[in-house]
Design a protein around this motif. Structure first.
Motif, PDB file in Angstrom:
ATOM      1  N   MET A 156       0.919  -1.310   0.011  1.00 58.07           N
ATOM      2  CA  MET A 156      -0.082   0.026   0.084  1.00 58.07           C
ATOM      3  C   MET A 156       0.915   1.207  -0.134  1.00 58.07           C
ATOM      4  SD  MET A 156      -2.927   1.374   2.596  1.00 58.07           S
ATOM      5  CE  MET A 156      -4.356   0.333   1.899  1.00 58.07           C
ATOM      6  N   ILE A 157       0.337   2.285  -0.741  1.00 56.92           N
ATOM      7  CA  ILE A 157       0.914   3.551  -0.755  1.00 56.92           C
ATOM      8  C   ILE A 157       0.790   4.209   0.768  1.00 56.92           C
ATOM      9  CG2 ILE A 157       1.042   5.952  -1.671  1.00 56.92           C
ATOM     10  CD1 ILE A 157      -0.095   4.546  -4.296  1.00 56.92           C
ATOM     11  N   GLN A 158       2.028   4.771   1.067  1.00 56.13           N
ATOM     12  CA  GLN A 158       2.074   5.670   2.448  1.00 56.13           C
ATOM     13  C   GLN A 158       2.534   7.040   2.070  1.00 56.13           C
ATOM     14  OE1 GLN A 158       5.011   2.884   4.264  1.00 56.13           O
ATOM     15  NE2 GLN A 158       3.505   2.484   5.778  1.00 56.13           N
ATOM     16  N   ILE A 159       2.178   7.817   3.079  1.00 59.10           N
ATOM     17  CA  ILE A 159       2.506   9.250   2.760  1.00 59.10           C
ATOM     18  C   ILE A 159       2.821   9.717   4.112  1.00 59.10           C
ATOM     19  CG2 ILE A 159      -0.010  10.309   2.719  1.00 59.10           C
ATOM     20  CD1 ILE A 159       1.411  12.772   1.327  1.00 59.10           C
ATOM     21  N   TYR A 160       4.349  10.381   4.474  1.00 56.41           N
ATOM     22  CA  TYR A 160       4.600  10.828   5.574  1.00 56.41           C
ATOM     23  C   TYR A 160       4.234  12.272   5.527  1.00 56.41           C
ATOM     24  CZ  TYR A 160       6.968   6.562   7.087  1.00 56.41           C
ATOM     25  OH  TYR A 160       7.131   5.370   7.354  1.00 56.41           O
ATOM     26  N   HIS A 161       2.918  12.526   6.324  1.00 55.56           N
ATOM     27  CA  HIS A 161       2.489  13.799   6.214  1.00 55.56           C
ATOM     28  C   HIS A 161       2.622  14.889   7.435  1.00 55.56           C
ATOM     29  CE1 HIS A 161      -0.838  16.325   4.707  1.00 55.56           C
ATOM     30  NE2 HIS A 161      -1.476  16.087   5.661  1.00 55.56           N
ATOM     31  N   ASN A 162       2.536  16.111   7.376  1.00 54.95           N
ATOM     32  CA  ASN A 162       2.342  17.110   8.146  1.00 54.95           C
ATOM     33  C   ASN A 162       1.399  17.990   7.509  1.00 54.95           C
ATOM     34  OD1 ASN A 162       2.743  19.642   9.660  1.00 54.95           O
ATOM     35  ND2 ASN A 162       4.659  19.641   9.776  1.00 54.95           N
ATOM     36  N   ILE A 200       6.925  12.498   2.348  1.00 59.17           N
ATOM     37  CA  ILE A 200       7.508  11.539   1.695  1.00 59.17           C
ATOM     38  C   ILE A 200       6.215  10.331   1.458  1.00 59.17           C
ATOM     39  CG2 ILE A 200       9.053   9.438   2.249  1.00 59.17           C
ATOM     40  CD1 ILE A 200      10.477  11.130   4.416  1.00 59.17           C
ATOM     41  N   VAL A 201       6.487  10.022   0.063  1.00 63.48           N
ATOM     42  CA  VAL A 201       5.586   9.122  -0.368  1.00 63.48           C
ATOM     43  C   VAL A 201       6.334   7.617  -0.651  1.00 63.48           C
ATOM     44  CG1 VAL A 201       3.926   8.463  -2.144  1.00 63.48           C
ATOM     45  CG2 VAL A 201       4.058  10.871  -1.575  1.00 63.48           C
ATOM     46  N   VAL A 202       5.611   6.670  -0.392  1.00 64.32           N
ATOM     47  CA  VAL A 202       6.415   5.321  -0.324  1.00 64.32           C
ATOM     48  C   VAL A 202       5.291   4.428  -0.941  1.00 64.32           C
ATOM     49  CG1 VAL A 202       7.484   3.405   0.996  1.00 64.32           C
ATOM     50  CG2 VAL A 202       7.593   5.957   1.651  1.00 64.32           C
ATOM     51  N   TRP A 203       5.970   3.582  -1.787  1.00 61.84           N
ATOM     52  CA  TRP A 203       5.286   2.372  -2.384  1.00 61.84           C
ATOM     53  C   TRP A 203       6.050   1.484  -2.589  1.00 61.84           C
ATOM     54  CZ3 TRP A 203       2.084   2.330  -7.555  1.00 61.84           C
ATOM     55  CH2 TRP A 203       1.109   1.222  -7.590  1.00 61.84           C
ATOM     56  N   GLY A 204       6.111   0.677  -1.844  1.00 57.41           N
ATOM     57  CA  GLY A 204       6.818  -0.784  -1.992  1.00 57.41           C
ATOM     58  C   GLY A 204       8.392  -0.419  -1.525  1.00 57.41           C
ATOM     59  N   ASP A 205       9.365  -0.675  -2.694  1.00 57.29           N
ATOM     60  CA  ASP A 205      10.825  -0.522  -2.460  1.00 57.29           C
ATOM     61  C   ASP A 205      11.024   0.893  -2.965  1.00 57.29           C
ATOM     62  OD1 ASP A 205      10.500  -1.144  -4.965  1.00 57.29           O
ATOM     63  OD2 ASP A 205      12.191  -2.485  -4.921  1.00 57.29           O
ATOM     64  N   LYS A 206       9.961   1.852  -3.491  1.00 62.57           N
ATOM     65  CA  LYS A 206      10.393   3.131  -4.030  1.00 62.57           C
ATOM     66  C   LYS A 206       9.834   4.191  -3.023  1.00 62.57           C
ATOM     67  CE  LYS A 206       9.415   1.680  -8.851  1.00 62.57           C
ATOM     68  NZ  LYS A 206       8.485   2.253  -9.969  1.00 62.57           N
ATOM     69  N   ALA A 207      10.544   5.247  -3.034  1.00 57.23           N
ATOM     70  CA  ALA A 207      10.068   6.418  -2.060  1.00 57.23           C
ATOM     71  C   ALA A 207      10.681   7.587  -2.612  1.00 57.23           C
ATOM     72  CB  ALA A 207      10.426   6.115  -0.549  1.00 57.23           C
ATOM     73  N   VAL A 208       9.961   8.945  -2.437  1.00 51.71           N
ATOM     74  CA  VAL A 208      10.294  10.160  -2.983  1.00 51.71           C
ATOM     75  C   VAL A 208      10.012  11.104  -2.055  1.00 51.71           C
ATOM     76  CG1 VAL A 208      10.048   9.820  -5.427  1.00 51.71           C
ATOM     77  CG2 VAL A 208       8.187  10.515  -4.252  1.00 51.71           C
TER      78      VAL A 208
END
Length: 114
Positions: A1-7, A93-101
């Motif tokens: 699942m996609i994750q976003i580290y959010h403020n 920061i947006v993460v999906w699987g082994d990728k992040a930006v």
């Protein structure tokens, strides 16, 4: 699942969240100031981002300027600083699987979503 580290107080973070909502994909919002990532999570994020810990530090934050600016810390010490002071973590920061930006600009989300 996609994750976003959010403020939610950050405009760029809100824009990234909106872009994810518009994508129609399922995602999880991680409010990293309320539930800060631990050392292992940060190490994995840094690896997925393919950057060094110092590159994940927000150098405009007051705490960085007052406590860390000009310091020559090891990677482990920078990670410890982010664990102790999650406001130092660049966002969003947006993460999906082994990728992040780090989604600055917001269009970088497409690098992860493909």
């Amino acid at each position: 699942m996609i994750q976003i580290y959010h403020n939610n107080r950050c405009t760029k973070s809100r824009q990234a969240l909106q872009a994810l909502e518009n994508s129609g994909k399922d995602f999880e919002v991680i409010y990293y100031l309320e539930t800060p990532p631990d050392k292992t999570t940060l190490e994995k994020l840094i690896e997925k981002l393919n950057i060094g810990p110092l590159d994940l530090i927000r150098k405009s934050e007051k705490i960085y300027i007052e406590r860390y600016k000009g310091q020559n810390l090891t990677d482990a010490e920078w990670i410890d600083a982010m664990v102790e002071n999650p406001i130092l973590i660049e966002r969003p920061i947006v993460v999906w699987g082994d990728k992040a930006v780090i989604a600055r600009p917001t269009q970088r989300i497409n690098d992860v979503l493909g």
